[in-house]
Design a protein around this motif. Structure first.
Motif, PDB file in Angstrom:
ATOM      1  N   LEU A   1       7.984  28.939 -47.605  1.00  0.00           N
ATOM      2  CA  LEU A   1       8.809  28.883 -46.394  1.00  0.00           C
ATOM      3  C   LEU A   1       8.271  29.887 -45.378  1.00  0.00           C
ATOM      4  CD1 LEU A   1      12.308  28.633 -48.094  1.00  0.00           C
ATOM      5  CD2 LEU A   1      10.985  26.781 -47.064  1.00  0.00           C
ATOM      6  N   ALA A   2       7.069  29.618 -44.913  1.00  0.00           N
ATOM      7  CA  ALA A   2       6.404  30.534 -43.986  1.00  0.00           C
ATOM      8  C   ALA A   2       6.840  30.273 -42.551  1.00  0.00           C
ATOM      9  CB  ALA A   2       4.892  30.387 -44.103  1.00  0.00           C
ATOM     10  N   VAL A   3       6.811  31.319 -41.748  1.00  0.00           N
ATOM     11  CA  VAL A   3       7.078  31.234 -40.314  1.00  0.00           C
ATOM     12  C   VAL A   3       5.895  31.857 -39.590  1.00  0.00           C
ATOM     13  CG1 VAL A   3       8.571  31.957 -38.432  1.00  0.00           C
ATOM     14  CG2 VAL A   3       9.573  31.374 -40.646  1.00  0.00           C
ATOM     15  N   VAL A   4       5.283  31.107 -38.686  1.00  0.00           N
ATOM     16  CA  VAL A   4       4.128  31.605 -37.941  1.00  0.00           C
ATOM     17  C   VAL A   4       4.391  31.384 -36.445  1.00  0.00           C
ATOM     18  CG1 VAL A   4       1.623  31.537 -37.664  1.00  0.00           C
ATOM     19  CG2 VAL A   4       2.635  30.935 -39.866  1.00  0.00           C
ATOM     20  N   PRO A   5       4.967  32.368 -35.775  1.00  0.00           N
ATOM     21  CA  PRO A   5       5.273  32.196 -34.355  1.00  0.00           C
ATOM     22  C   PRO A   5       4.071  32.477 -33.457  1.00  0.00           C
ATOM     23  CG  PRO A   5       6.083  34.297 -35.089  1.00  0.00           C
ATOM     24  CD  PRO A   5       5.463  33.636 -36.289  1.00  0.00           C
ATOM     25  N   LEU A   6       4.214  32.075 -32.213  1.00  0.00           N
ATOM     26  CA  LEU A   6       3.266  32.414 -31.159  1.00  0.00           C
ATOM     27  C   LEU A   6       4.102  33.050 -30.052  1.00  0.00           C
ATOM     28  CD1 LEU A   6       0.286  32.219 -30.353  1.00  0.00           C
ATOM     29  CD2 LEU A   6       0.753  29.971 -29.373  1.00  0.00           C
ATOM     30  N   PHE A   7       3.712  34.246 -29.637  1.00  0.00           N
ATOM     31  CA  PHE A   7       4.519  35.036 -28.709  1.00  0.00           C
ATOM     32  C   PHE A   7       3.738  35.286 -27.430  1.00  0.00           C
ATOM     33  CE2 PHE A   7       5.774  39.392 -27.266  1.00  0.00           C
ATOM     34  CZ  PHE A   7       7.075  39.099 -26.881  1.00  0.00           C
ATOM     35  N   GLY A   8       4.399  35.146 -26.303  1.00  0.00           N
ATOM     36  CA  GLY A   8       3.750  35.403 -25.023  1.00  0.00           C
ATOM     37  C   GLY A   8       4.740  35.933 -24.018  1.00  0.00           C
TER      38      GLY A   8
ATOM     39  N   ALA B   1       8.443  22.730 -38.373  1.00  0.00           N
ATOM     40  CA  ALA B   1       7.999  22.601 -36.990  1.00  0.00           C
ATOM     41  C   ALA B   1       6.476  22.654 -36.977  1.00  0.00           C
ATOM     42  CB  ALA B   1       8.581  23.741 -36.159  1.00  0.00           C
ATOM     43  N   THR B   2       5.881  22.050 -35.965  1.00  0.00           N
ATOM     44  CA  THR B   2       4.429  21.912 -36.029  1.00  0.00           C
ATOM     45  C   THR B   2       3.689  22.651 -34.921  1.00  0.00           C
ATOM     46  OG1 THR B   2       4.784  19.705 -35.087  1.00  0.00           O
ATOM     47  CG2 THR B   2       4.383  19.839 -37.436  1.00  0.00           C
ATOM     48  N   THR B   3       3.315  22.016 -33.816  1.00  0.00           N
ATOM     49  CA  THR B   3       2.281  22.586 -32.950  1.00  0.00           C
ATOM     50  C   THR B   3       2.832  23.310 -31.717  1.00  0.00           C
ATOM     51  OG1 THR B   3       0.839  20.792 -33.653  1.00  0.00           O
ATOM     52  CG2 THR B   3       0.140  22.053 -31.744  1.00  0.00           C
ATOM     53  N   ILE B   4       2.328  24.529 -31.510  1.00  0.00           N
ATOM     54  CA  ILE B   4       2.661  25.346 -30.342  1.00  0.00           C
ATOM     55  C   ILE B   4       1.360  25.742 -29.649  1.00  0.00           C
ATOM     56  CG2 ILE B   4       3.768  27.458 -29.519  1.00  0.00           C
ATOM     57  CD1 ILE B   4       5.732  25.568 -30.807  1.00  0.00           C
TER      58      ILE B   4
ATOM     59  N   GLU C   1      -6.831  34.354 -23.183  1.00  0.00           N
ATOM     60  CA  GLU C   1      -6.839  33.100 -22.428  1.00  0.00           C
ATOM     61  C   GLU C   1      -5.918  32.028 -22.993  1.00  0.00           C
ATOM     62  OE1 GLU C   1     -10.982  32.175 -22.370  1.00  0.00           O
ATOM     63  OE2 GLU C   1     -11.482  33.797 -20.995  1.00  0.00           O
ATOM     64  N   HIS C   2      -6.077  31.664 -24.281  1.00  0.00           N
ATOM     65  CA  HIS C   2      -5.244  30.592 -24.836  1.00  0.00           C
ATOM     66  C   HIS C   2      -5.278  30.645 -26.354  1.00  0.00           C
ATOM     67  CE1 HIS C   2      -9.101  28.604 -25.598  1.00  0.00           C
ATOM     68  NE2 HIS C   2      -9.405  28.760 -24.316  1.00  0.00           N
ATOM     69  N   HIS C   3      -4.298  29.979 -26.963  1.00  0.00           N
ATOM     70  CA  HIS C   3      -4.249  29.930 -28.425  1.00  0.00           C
ATOM     71  C   HIS C   3      -3.287  28.818 -28.829  1.00  0.00           C
ATOM     72  CE1 HIS C   3      -5.244  31.554 -32.326  1.00  0.00           C
ATOM     73  NE2 HIS C   3      -3.962  31.554 -32.669  1.00  0.00           N
ATOM     74  N   SER C   4      -3.362  28.421 -30.096  1.00  0.00           N
ATOM     75  CA  SER C   4      -2.461  27.413 -30.633  1.00  0.00           C
ATOM     76  C   SER C   4      -2.226  27.681 -32.109  1.00  0.00           C
ATOM     77  CB  SER C   4      -3.049  26.002 -30.444  1.00  0.00           C
ATOM     78  OG  SER C   4      -2.197  25.017 -30.985  1.00  0.00           O
ATOM     79  N   VAL C   5      -1.014  27.346 -32.593  1.00  0.00           N
ATOM     80  CA  VAL C   5      -0.694  27.468 -34.014  1.00  0.00           C
ATOM     81  C   VAL C   5      -0.005  26.183 -34.467  1.00  0.00           C
ATOM     82  CG1 VAL C   5      -0.470  29.978 -33.938  1.00  0.00           C
ATOM     83  CG2 VAL C   5       1.555  28.551 -33.568  1.00  0.00           C
ATOM     84  N   GLY C   6      -0.003  25.972 -35.774  1.00  0.00           N
ATOM     85  CA  GLY C   6       0.653  24.802 -36.331  1.00  0.00           C
ATOM     86  C   GLY C   6      -0.342  23.778 -36.840  1.00  0.00           C
ATOM     87  N   SER C   7       0.184  22.687 -37.384  1.00  0.00           N
ATOM     88  CA  SER C   7      -0.664  21.697 -38.054  1.00  0.00           C
ATOM     89  C   SER C   7      -1.649  21.014 -37.112  1.00  0.00           C
ATOM     90  CB  SER C   7       0.209  20.641 -38.741  1.00  0.00           C
ATOM     91  OG  SER C   7       0.989  19.951 -37.781  1.00  0.00           O
TER      92      SER C   7
END
Length: 283
Positions: free
Chosen positions: A158-165, A56-59, A190-196
């Motif tokens: 096999l990494a997992v990098v979630p974004l939680f709100g 999965a890519t961009t959050i 304010e804001h953030h993003s994770v993924g490729s």
């Protein structure tokens, strides 16, 4: 661990008072069921496991707030990739964690979805045992612990990098938390993003976010940030107007978790495309 013995009765471990954490219970009695303890094949003749697993890519996430409504928006594109191939055009990457929080996943899709389901169960188990909701900080800490447990898999690619709100009931506002693969937890402002595609999405968020956004404006900013990410990152899927596949976008406010419907997202995408077709930079 079998859920019942030969007599059909539940084992004593299921009946003894203990921790309100379901993950702690699994760690003690059935650690092989935890995502981070799964074994993966690794031989010199096989390609890397990470190359075989869809990613999965961009959050993106951003807070919003007016006098009448405060909260957070989480959004994710729908593309999953496997190497240079598109593994899925319709994967969902944003989920309700509980009534007042949401989590978006980036990284190895299968393990990430399994981790999210375990996180949902963890929060539900806590609520049933304690009779109250875990605080938002407590939820973020529990998620960090679960990510730390996945470190052996992360070291295999096999990494997992979630974004939680979520909506903080005590503070009356939306908050965002990011994590690293070792379980480090960081509150974002304010804001953030994770993924490729996060580097491109963050650039859009910096330009488009402003204090006092309402929920409708925040949804538009999130979609446009994903649009910009898809424009420059091949692993991020943009809105598909032909197949009518839209990002997954959710808001969390004092009213709880709400997924934005496809009709609303189609209208938002239409405004963005029209504005850019006319030579404007942003909707």
């Amino acid at each position: 661990m079998s859920p019942a013995d030969a007599s059909g009765r539940l084992p004593d471990a299921f009946l003894r008072p203990g921790s309100s954490s379901f993950v702690d219970f699994l760690t003690a009695h059935a650690p092989e069921l935890l995502p981070g303890n799964r074994s993966t094949p690794g031989t010199a003749t096989l390609p890397s496991t990470a190359d075989l697993a869809p990613h999965a890519t961009t959050i993106v996430a951003l807070t919003f707030g007016t006098d009448g409504e405060r909260g957070v928006v989480l959004a994710g594109d729908r593309r999953a990739t496997m190497g240079s191939m598109i593994a899925s055009r319709e994967i969902e990457k944003v989920f309700a964690a509980d009534e007042y929080s949401a989590v978006g996943i980036a990284g190895s899709a299968g393990i990430a979805v399994e981790l999210v389901r375990l996180f949902q169960l963890e929060l539900e188990h806590y609520e049933k045992i304690e009779g109250s909701l875990l605080s938002l900080d407590g939820k973020a800490n529990r998620l960090a612990t679960m990510i730390r447990g996945n470190l052996p898999m992360a070291l295999q690619g096999l990494a997992v990098v979630p974004l939680f709100g979520g909506y903080d009931l005590d503070r009356g506002t939306g908050r965002i938390f990011s994590f690293d693969v070792t379980g480090g937890r960081y509150e974002e402002r304010e804001h953030h993003s994770v993924g490729s595609g996060s580097v491109f999405a963050r650039g859009a968020l910096k330009k488009l976010w402003r204090a006092g956004l309402d929920s409708e404006g925040a949804v538009s900013v999130a979609v446009e940030a994903l649009y910009d990410a898809a424009d420059d990152d091949s692993a991020t899927g943009g809105p598909d107007t032909v197949r009518r596949i839209w990002p997954v976008v959710a808001t969390v406010t004092a009213e709880g978790y709400r997924r934005v419907d496809d009709e609303t997202l189609a209208a938002v995408v239409g405004r963005i495309v029209a504005a850019r077709s006319e030579g404007g930079q942003h909707a």
